[in-house]
Design a protein around this motif. Structure first.
Motif, PDB file in Angstrom:
ATOM      1  N   TYR A 137     -10.898  21.273 -11.552  1.00 27.97           N
ATOM      2  CA  TYR A 137     -11.609  22.512 -11.146  1.00 27.97           C
ATOM      3  C   TYR A 137     -10.564  23.525 -10.480  1.00 27.97           C
ATOM      4  N   PRO A 138      -9.830  24.108 -11.603  1.00 28.46           N
ATOM      5  CA  PRO A 138      -8.698  25.054 -11.146  1.00 28.46           C
ATOM      6  C   PRO A 138      -9.231  26.358 -10.602  1.00 28.46           C
ATOM      7  N   TYR A 139      -8.520  26.964  -9.522  1.00 19.22           N
ATOM      8  CA  TYR A 139      -8.821  28.308  -9.010  1.00 19.22           C
ATOM      9  C   TYR A 139      -9.891  28.311  -8.273  1.00 19.22           C
ATOM     10  N   LEU A 140     -10.449  27.017  -7.961  1.00 18.70           N
ATOM     11  CA  LEU A 140     -11.767  27.156  -7.030  1.00 18.70           C
ATOM     12  C   LEU A 140     -11.615  26.289  -5.532  1.00 18.70           C
ATOM     13  N   GLN A 141     -12.505  26.730  -4.557  1.00 19.08           N
ATOM     14  CA  GLN A 141     -12.439  26.144  -3.433  1.00 19.08           C
ATOM     15  C   GLN A 141     -13.869  26.296  -3.032  1.00 19.08           C
ATOM     16  N   VAL A 142     -14.526  25.449  -2.192  1.00 21.10           N
ATOM     17  CA  VAL A 142     -15.651  25.356  -1.786  1.00 21.10           C
ATOM     18  C   VAL A 142     -15.566  25.840  -0.162  1.00 21.10           C
TER      19      VAL A 142
END
Length: 551
Positions: A262-267
């Motif tokens: 899941y690159p380039y993503l944060q929650v």
């Protein structure tokens, strides 16, 4: 789908080797012949329940030979399981008759795809199925069988609900079971820093971006390796391992590497965020350019391989580097000079770290039962038998006593790895020749792994960084799991272009700087490459996974 399979089957018919032909055989195969794949009549369910004992051994009350296809590991010196001692033990203990069909791992995916296309299925597969989600109608849904036929698996899932969740499809169905090797190490990714160099330049461990800059500048200018040459590389990296841990200094955590799902993503507060369009990411790029402009990071990093970084590390040239395993892999005999560098504090004094999804290796859908199997409960019981005790998991996952491991007499065991068993070149060869190893279906827990004695300096150092890193771990991140096939395909298509763009953009920004005009163009380019759709699809996935976790 059936039309496509028929076409594929005709094309592949000549390629399917005779050893792979046919499914399991039985003295009575009426049920398998008269019930279409994917359906269960009342009589077939009753026949199966009568033939398979829920507890005790033998597992079967009927004469039937199961066929199991599995992947043969490249380090298996013999090249197959068929006549090995651990297979004989399985058959002796369970009473099951099994035809074991091994496929070399290099050709496993291709040959399994041909078998599925042709509808020429065994009773079960041990080894991940390529594009598994597209062929679920060829496999048995196991949810309703687990409680009755797999008590060890149920206990494991109750203890590790995140691993159970990882194998569940969007509707909650389970069609495959995992292979698990947990080790207690969730903080795998880290930064290593040369503490001997720190002492040489008279500086403390850096805690902020500014402090790290000052330390790197000292590493560049003060000859900390003491060889009289300006050959120090303050911050080393290579094209697949860059600067991700440094993001902490700018208030976020996440990974860009190609091997991250899941690159380039944060929650953040339940919302999936594409961080490359944030001002924090802008500031992060400006900082990296500052390091590059001052000669503090390796100018060859964006194009070099890991082996190139290792050559520099084993020559006492590196100050800081991304360390995702044991530091001696990178710096060899200089490993004693290094320690871990915690994620840097942001402007609020907080650290941010994204841990691994689990502590070790989890291979989802490693074991699958096909609809050609008239007695799926028996195959589920086989899986559970292998995981029914520590001794079984040790034997089938690592190998026999005094060959793959030794009893230390104090409640601990040690891998027989130094030296390895005579006739073998590595411990991997020992393990994958004498057991199923990582190609099998064992559920190795953290408690199991704790029985291995930790005696080497490298293991002790690896353990020491776990708690400090986990103390600053983020609480939310995208969990591992199964998505709808069409969504996965769309995400992969979007990522193909997005990754290429982001890799080039980062290298350009680090080396040549990022002013306001370039930043605005970057935002436009991200929209052009559909980052919003990429984020939306992952938000839908995250929401589904959270809902499943609550059920």
């Amino acid at each position: 789908m059936k039309k496509n399979r028929l076409i594929a089957a005709v094309a592949a018919a000549a390629l399917v080797v005779s050893g792979l032909a046919g499914c399991g055989s039985s003295a009575s195969t009426e049920s398998a012949q008269t019930v279409p794949a994917g359906t269960e009549t009342e009589s077939s369910v009753q026949k199966s329940s009568e033939a398979v004992n829920k507890t005790g051994y033998p597992i079967m009350n009927e004469d039937y030979t199961f066929k199991i296809v599995y992947a043969v590991g490249s380090t298996d010196k013999i090249g197959g399981w068929e006549n090995k001692d651990f297979v004989k033990k399985i058959e002796e203990d369970t009473g099951l008759k099994i035809q074991w069909v091994g496929i070399p791992e290099a050709s496993y995916n291709d040959q399994v795809a041909i078998m599925i296309a042709a509808g020429d299925l065994p009773d079960a597969f041990i080894g991940q199925i390529p594009n598994f989600a597209q062929f679920l109608d060829s496999f048995v849904k196991m949810n309703d069988m687990i409680d009755d036929y797999a008590p060890s698996l149920k206990e494991f899932f109750d203890k590790y609900p995140n691993i159970k969740l990882a194998g569940m499809f969007p509707d909650g169905s389970i069609y495959g079971l995992p292979e698990v090797q947990l080790d207690g190490y969730v903080a795998g990714k880290s930064l290593a820093i040369n503490k001997k160099w720190l002492d040489a330049v008279g500086m403390e461990m850096p805690e902020t971006a500014d402090e790290l800059f000052d330390v790197l500048m000292a590493f560049k200018t003060q000859d900390p390796n003491g060889n009289g040459q300006a050959d120090e590389i303050p911050f080393a990296f290579y094209k697949d391992r860059k600067f991700d841990i440094l993001k902490s200094a700018f208030g976020f955590a996440g990974y860009d590497e190609k091997d991250y799902k899941y690159p380039y993503l944060q929650v953040v507060d339940g919302k999936v965020d594409f961080y490359p369009v944030s001002e924090n990411y802008h500031a992060y790029l400006q900082y990296l350019n500052k390091l590059y402009s001052n000669g503090l990071i390796d100018p060859n990093g964006f194009i070099q391989e890991e082996v190139d970084m290792i050559a520099k590390g084993t020559n006492d040239q590196i100050g800081v580097f991304p360390n995702y395993s044991y530091d001696d892999i990178t710096v060899g005999d200089y490993a004693g000079d290094y320690t871990y560098l915690l994620p840097l504090k942001d402007s609020n004094g907080e650290r941010h770290y994204q841990p691994s999804a689990w502590s070790g290796t989890v291979i989802v859908n490693q074991f699958a039962i096909t609809n050609n199997c008239p007695y799926p409960e028996a195959m589920l019981r086989l899986y559970d038998y292998i995981n029914s005790s520590f001794d079984n998991r040790l034997l089938f996952g690592w190998g026999p006593k005094d060959m793959a491991w030794v009893d230390n007499g104090d409640g601990t065991i040690s891998k027989k790895a130094d030296p390895v068993l005579e006739g073998y070149n590595s411990y991997a060869e020992v393990r994958h020749t004498l057991s199923m190893g990582i190609k099998g279906i064992f559920l190795w827990t953290e408690e199991d792994n704790a029985k291995f004695a930790v005696t080497s300096d490298r293991e002790i150092k690896y353990m020491e960084r776990q708690k400090p890193y986990m103390d600053c771990a983020v609480k939310e991140f995208l969990p591992e799991g199964q998505d709808y096939p069409e969504n996965t395909q769309e995400i992969n298509v979007l990522l193909t272009e997005l990754r290429t763009y982001m890799d080039n953009f980062m290298a350009e920004s680090v080396m040549n700087g990022i002013d306001d005009a370039k930043w605005q163009k970057h935002l436009e380019d991200c929209r052009k490459f559909s980052y919003e759709r990429y984020t939306e699809l992952n938000q839908e996935y995250y929401d589904r996974m959270m809902k499943l976790a609550e059920e």
